[in-house]
Design a protein around this motif. Structure first.
Motif, PDB file in Angstrom:
ATOM      1  N   SER A  89       0.805  -1.216   0.000  1.00  0.00           N
ATOM      2  CA  SER A  89       0.000   0.000   0.000  1.00  0.00           C
ATOM      3  C   SER A  89       0.840   1.268   0.000  1.00  0.00           C
ATOM      4  CB  SER A  89      -0.882   0.000   1.254  1.00  0.00           C
ATOM      5  OG  SER A  89      -0.047  -0.067   2.392  1.00  0.00           O
ATOM      6  N   ALA A 124       1.927   0.350  -5.844  1.00  0.00           N
ATOM      7  CA  ALA A 124       0.895   1.080  -5.096  1.00  0.00           C
ATOM      8  C   ALA A 124       1.188   2.576  -5.098  1.00  0.00           C
ATOM      9  CB  ALA A 124       0.818   0.550  -3.661  1.00  0.00           C
ATOM     10  N   MET A 140       0.240   3.972  -8.414  1.00  0.00           N
ATOM     11  CA  MET A 140      -1.217   4.001  -8.579  1.00  0.00           C
ATOM     12  C   MET A 140      -1.848   5.111  -7.730  1.00  0.00           C
ATOM     13  SD  MET A 140      -1.526   1.762 -10.864  1.00  0.00           S
ATOM     14  CE  MET A 140      -3.193   1.187 -11.114  1.00  0.00           C
ATOM     15  N   ALA A 141      -1.362   5.296  -6.495  1.00  0.00           N
ATOM     16  CA  ALA A 141      -1.874   6.383  -5.647  1.00  0.00           C
ATOM     17  C   ALA A 141      -1.556   7.728  -6.293  1.00  0.00           C
ATOM     18  CB  ALA A 141      -1.264   6.283  -4.249  1.00  0.00           C
ATOM     19  N   LYS A 175      -3.919   8.495  -9.035  1.00  0.00           N
ATOM     20  CA  LYS A 175      -5.219   8.983  -8.561  1.00  0.00           C
ATOM     21  C   LYS A 175      -5.138  10.478  -8.275  1.00  0.00           C
ATOM     22  CE  LYS A 175      -6.709   4.690  -6.272  1.00  0.00           C
ATOM     23  NZ  LYS A 175      -7.062   4.073  -4.977  1.00  0.00           N
ATOM     24  N   SER A 181      -3.610   3.782  -2.258  1.00  0.00           N
ATOM     25  CA  SER A 181      -3.763   2.631  -3.137  1.00  0.00           C
ATOM     26  C   SER A 181      -3.306   1.376  -2.419  1.00  0.00           C
ATOM     27  CB  SER A 181      -2.946   2.818  -4.424  1.00  0.00           C
ATOM     28  OG  SER A 181      -2.935   1.608  -5.161  1.00  0.00           O
ATOM     29  N   TYR A 182      -4.157   0.367  -2.468  1.00  0.00           N
ATOM     30  CA  TYR A 182      -3.756  -0.970  -2.011  1.00  0.00           C
ATOM     31  C   TYR A 182      -3.601  -1.799  -3.266  1.00  0.00           C
ATOM     32  CZ  TYR A 182      -4.685   0.193   2.836  1.00  0.00           C
ATOM     33  OH  TYR A 182      -4.624   0.748   4.076  1.00  0.00           O
ATOM     34  N   TYR A 183      -2.384  -2.250  -3.515  1.00  0.00           N
ATOM     35  CA  TYR A 183      -2.085  -2.860  -4.806  1.00  0.00           C
ATOM     36  C   TYR A 183      -1.923  -4.367  -4.669  1.00  0.00           C
ATOM     37  CZ  TYR A 183       0.017  -3.501  -9.413  1.00  0.00           C
ATOM     38  OH  TYR A 183       0.279  -3.899 -10.693  1.00  0.00           O
TER      39      TYR A 183
END
Lengths: 277, 806
Positions: B505, B576, B579-580, B583, B645-647
């Motif tokens: 994360s 993660a 991805m965060a 966002k 983000s939790y990947y």
């Protein structure tokens, strides 16, 4: 890895140090650089109530060279020994060996006296001193006496020094100019004791050979020296192999140690011969 | 305006994003002695704990007399199994589905096992207390050989498992048997072996060693009896998992436990598991109401906390006479010690040992691993490698060499003709993995060319002739390795530890002035996460890495994650992070569009800003957007600028590399000198080349130690023979070889930034490389296999056995 409690003493002169030794008997030990004794105390394999630090005793310091003899105060550090240009010129074998002991940090603290007095078969200086035919001066309640390095070592950690004596100085005859010399050592890594080490002197009138960490004492072989002096290298090696008694440890089995002892000795001899003037 | 005169390249350089050899931000404190490690933590009234340890490898504990210890000034308590039993804490679960004694419960199973826990006012009093505890033992027959442990009449080690024929990983067929794990097609593999032109068979032993981080394991437990909250500082590679496990075994609600990993001085797998010291310190803090510190000594660490390797790998490899590999068979006997305390994903009791087909296109394969109990310390952790990947790499890279000997082929050529080809990726291996990407031939040719392989072989042959003529006593060995790792555990569908899915994360919060804080579920132990993860964010969002604070390791503040080991931080938490960041970038785009009064689709990201398409003079920098997010009422957009983000990775990543070592070997003394070591790593997208190079240097140095001298050794009585740094080899600067690093870049197709992880590649790749160099030196004299470590006497023994000393 924490020692049991002990009293710390820091006498200013030898007589006071011996008085403390006498007062506490085998509950007291002197400490020089501490690189052998303090780990043993931390492992609680040496249980002492009184630790006598020799650092403040000025009489135990200093290096002098006079009348064919080099005199090293027992508290001379390996570093001081290495840095002394006169000593390096007079007895280059000493410096060559000291540079192969441990690492710089240890050599700043570790002393020549501690190295020879402890009787640890892994230490480099005892064999070296036997090769050089050094004498050790011992100070005790009965006064001062000298013991030849070749007579000093009885068994691992047992020496001719009594518990109430302090090793104060090391007297080394300066080899004749042109004497070939070498100290060769195989070790697993920096800081390790020798797998095998050889000290060799070859002069015009004789030779001397000693080896380290291949028995419970350093090994000086008169027969090996005699053979080498006569030019019989294989005879020298054979005599030394007959004299050593290595034990198996993590450095390897006995057969390996004997093999390596011969290899290292031959290398030291080759090097010493190449340096002989 | 400065912004307007800077080119995109200049603005990009200012960010110090991905690809930049940004200096490690951690080093400012480390190089000034200002790190904050567990042993630096000092709390009011803090007590110290220390263990009474077993001098025996196998013994019954008849009695423990604590009276004299309790009389030692400063000693407050002595805990034994009897004290922990009412709490149900005298045993604890291991990460491998087994259980382990916290304190000796009636018997001991290895030398150094924890028997009693002394709590005192300071470590000196604790040590005196330890010395004063009197334990009466009755020694029992010892078994240190995993093959003898499986004899029908072998001593019963785990009496607690009497009659249990079902273990955590299937049936147990013997009282010292833990599990059998099978992968691949046994029948098909055996059929191929039976009909093959050539079959090479060999036992390959990867000896027991130890991760030996510079900082040993330790913790400080502090139970606040007013708030009911337990705070636990410790050397934890997986702080969140430690919190969950601590809650499950102690019954303390998880929200009342705060686990903090401060600075950690190296982990290498040694700090993944849960140790008796943690449990005892927590109990002692609850009992005394005071903070309790426990820190291992070096000997404690080498004797009792997790070892690594100890795999006996029997291999058979089949090939056509032209050298095309047709099948691979492996049976491994895994020595786990007294308890199975491996730290593997639940469904993988032998880790990812089934990556043992390596870099090669092997159509059929079979692997079986038997786990066995012995009277040795528990563990079996992944020492700077993904779970059992170094064992697998060592196995296949030795088997390739053994096959080359059998075929009388050059080992470089044998590798070349068997590599998985670039166009075969994604590649389904015979043992069940889907290799995501690779270009092995390109890496191999680059490596061979870089070292001048053909010239080296000529020089080696000349040296051999000179040796035979008696002109030299030194041989040259050329060690080759092409390794493929499997890292980044892992997809939750098949990877969990104690039921915790192995996602990771990242949470990013942008401050009003455009700087940021990011928190991750991982924890750096020296990897430089604060440096590299900030670089990912810098490139993804367009704010300078220097303006980003990175935090890990506090379970009260960081998002949940499974921690740092198995090269999983970049593949999982790094993903993660990206991805965060994306966002945040998506929200920033909406804000920018609002501020620029255009549609969202009419702005595009440009390094550190959003610009109106076709009108580059109209833009909003991320700094402006950040401020706007905190002071503008934007219809349909919440204030603030943060994301989490939790990947859950869709697959593992598969870093690879080509290593070549040239070694000189003294036949008479067994000494060696590494003349050169070339390491080409392909870890996909490279985030910080300087840190990669440092990782390669560090991992290769550990690999050098393992291959050339480092071992955990026991005698037949189970006495530990390598419990100090006198005999446990750790190279100093003097022994450490010089390394030449190189790279190719094959990005991971499924990772958001294409990165694969690199921290462990050099350990995985260098061990077989060094070992192969030793073997190669003696190949002309008939050597096929000689076990590591290749210390002086073992190399001497090779030469002795080959008759080279006459």
């Amino acid at each position: 890895m924490i020692p049991a409690g002990f009293e710390y003493h820091r006498p200013a002169d030898l007589a006071s140090a011996v008085d403390i030794l006498r007062a506490h008997g085998d509950e007291a030990r002197v400490v020089a650089g501490g690189h052998s004794l303090i780990p043993m105390m931390k492992l609680r394999m040496a249980d002492l109530r009184h630790l006598i630090d020799l650092q403040a005793i000025g009489a135990l310091k200093g290096i002098t060279i006079a009348e064919g003899t080099a005199t090293l105060g027992a508290m001379t550090t390996q570093h001081e020994l290495i840095e002394n240009a006169d000593l390096a010129a007079a007895i280059p074998l000493l410096r060559e060996a000291a540079l192969q002991i441990a690492d710089p940090q240890v050599r700043y603290m570790g002393t020549v006296g501690g190295n020879v007095a402890n009787g640890d078969p892994g230490n480099d200086m005892p064999g070296l001193m036997q090769c050089l035919d050094a004498r050790f001066e011992l100070y005790g309640a009965e006064g001062t006496r000298q013991v030849a390095a070749r007579d000093f070592y009885e068994a691992a950690y047992f020496t001719a020094r009594s518990d109430l004596e302090i090793l104060t100085k090391i007297l080394i005859p300066v080899p004749a100019s042109g004497t070939g010399y070498a100290y060769a050592k195989q070790k697993r890594k920096i800081g390790d004791y020798a797998t095998a080490a050889a000290a060799v002197l070859i002069g015009s009138d004789g030779a001397s050979v000693a080896m380290t960490n291949l028995s419970d004492t350093p090994v000086w072989s008169e027969e090996a020296g005699t053979a080498l002096a006569s030019g019989d290298i294989e005879g020298c090696v054979a005599a030394m192999l007959a004299a050593i008694d290595p034990q198996e440890d993590m450095r390897g089995p006995i057969a390996f140690k004997k093999h390596v002892a011969a290899v290292i000795l031959r290398r030291a001899i080759d090097s010493a011969l190449s340096r002989r003037a | 305006m400065k912004d307007e005169v800077q080119s995109p390249e200049e603005r990009s350089a200012t960010l110090k994003g991905m690809g930049c050899s940004r200096k490690r931000v951690e080093d400012v404190r480390f190089t000034q002695g200002r790190g904050n490690y567990v042993d630096d933590i000092k709390l009011d009234g803090m007590l110290t704990g220390d263990f009474v340890r077993s001098p025996y490898a196998h013994a019954r504990v008849l009695s423990i007399d604590t009276e004299a210890a309790l009389a030692v000034p400063g000693v407050l308590a002595v805990l034994t199994a009897k004290d922990l039993e009412p709490l149900g804490l005298h045993w604890m679960p291991t990460l491998a589905g087994d259980k382990q004694m916290v304190l000796a419960d009636g018997k001991v199973l290895f030398q150094g096992q924890e028997v009693a826990y002394v709590v005192a006012t300071d470590r000196y009093a604790a040590a005196d207390g330890v010395a004063a505890v009197e334990v009466d033992y009755e020694d029992l027959p010892v078994v240190t050989d995993p093959f003898k442990a499986m004899d029908p009449d072998a001593p019963v080690l785990r009496e607690d498992l009497a009659g249990q024929t079902e273990g955590a990983h299937g049936p147990r067929r013997h009282h010292n048997h833990i599990f059998t794990w099978e992968q691949g097609d046994k029948a098909a593999t055996e059929a191929v072996l039976a009909e093959a032109d050539v079959v090479a068979e060999e036992m390959v032993y990867y000896h027991r060693t130890h991760p030996m981080p510079l900082e040993t394991c330790g913790c400080v437990a502090s139970m606040d009896k007013v708030t009911g909250k337990l705070t636990l500082w410790g050397t934890f590679q997986a702080p969140h998992a430690v919190r969950t496990v601590a809650s499950l075994i102690s019954g303390i609600a998880e929200h009342n436990i705060r686990v903090i990993s401060p600075d950690i001085g190296g982990g290498f797998g040694n700090k993944v598991g849960v140790y008796p010291g943690y449990v005892c310190s927590i109990v002692a803090s609850i009992v005394t109401g005071k903070p309790v510190k426990w820190v291992e000594s070096r000997m404690d660490n080498l004797m009792s906390t997790a070892f690594a390797r100890d795999y006996w790998m029997q291999g058979k490899i089949a090939a056509t006479k032209e050298g095309r590999i047709t099948g691979l068979w492996c049976h491994t006997t895994a020595d786990h010690g007294g308890f199975d305390a491996c730290a593997d994903p639940t469904k993988f009791p032998a880790g990812f040992m089934n990556i043992c087909t390596g870099s090669y296109d092997i159509p059929v394969a079979y692997l079986a691993v038997d786990g066995v109990y012995t009277n040795k310390a528990p563990g079996g952790v992944a020492y700077r490698c993904s779970f059992r990947v170094t064992e697998a790499a060592y196995f296949i890279e030795r088997m390739i060499e053994v096959l080359a000997i059998k075929l009388n082929m050059d080992a470089a050529e044998l590798r070349r003709i068997n590599f998985i080809r670039k166009e075969q990726f994604p590649y389904q291996s015979a043992l069940g993995w889907e290799y995501d990407s690779g270009d092995y031939h390109t890496a191999w040719e680059k490596a061979l060319n870089a070292v001048g392989y053909d010239g080296l072989r000529r020089e080696q042959a000349e040296r051999l002739e000179a040796f035979k003529r008696g002109e030299t006593r030194k041989l040259i060995g050329i060690g080759l390795t092409h390794f493929t790792e499997i890292v980044g555990a892992g997809p939750v569908k098949n990877c969990d530890i104690l039921g915790l899915g192995m996602f990771d994360s990242c949470e990013i919060r942008i401050h009003p002035t455009g700087s940021a804080i990011a928190r991750l579920g991982t924890i750096s132990q020296g990897q430089g996460h604060a440096t590299t993860f900030a670089q990912i964010i810098a490139s993804e969002i367009g704010i300078p890495a220097d303006d980003i604070t990175l935090e890990e390791g506090d379970t009260d503040t960081a998002p949940y994650g499974l921690g740092t080991y198995g090269s999983r931080s970049t593949p999982v938490a790094g993903a993660a992070t990206a991805m965060a960041a994306r966002k945040i970038r998506a929200k920033a785009q909406m804000i920018a569009a609002y501020l620029l009064e255009v549609h969202d689709d009419d702005v595009e990201f440009d390094v550190d800003r959003f610009v109106v398409k076709g009108a580059p003079e109209r833009f909003k920098t991320m700094k402006e957007i950040a401020f706007a997010s905190y002071n503008q009422a934007i219809p349909g957009v919440e204030p603030g600028l943060e994301a989490v983000s939790y990947y859950d990775p869709p697959n593992m990543t598969y870093p690879f590399g080509a290593y070549i070592c040239v070694m000189e070997i003294d036949v008479d003394t067994g000494e060696h000198a590494v003349r050169s070591f070339y390491a080409l790593d392909d870890c996909g997208t490279r985030i910080n080349p300087m840190i990669i190079e440092g990782q390669v240097h560090g991992g290769a140095t550990e690999g050098y130690a393992i291959a050339m001298g480092q071992e955990i050794a026991y005698d037949e009585m189970g006495n530990h023979k390598t419990a100090t740094l006198m005999d446990f080899f750790v190279p100093t600067a003097w022994e450490t070889p010089h390394y030449t690093t190189d790279f190719t870049v094959t990005p991971s197709p499924h990772h958001p930034i294409g990165a694969k992880g690199v921290g462990e590649s050099p350990n995985v790749g260098s061990v077989p490389c060094f070992s192969n160099a030793v073997h190669d030196a003696f190949r002309p004299f008939g050597l096929v296999q000689s076990h590591m470590p290749h210390d002086h006497w073992r190399i001497w023994k090779i030469a002795e056995d080959l008759g080279l000393h006459v």
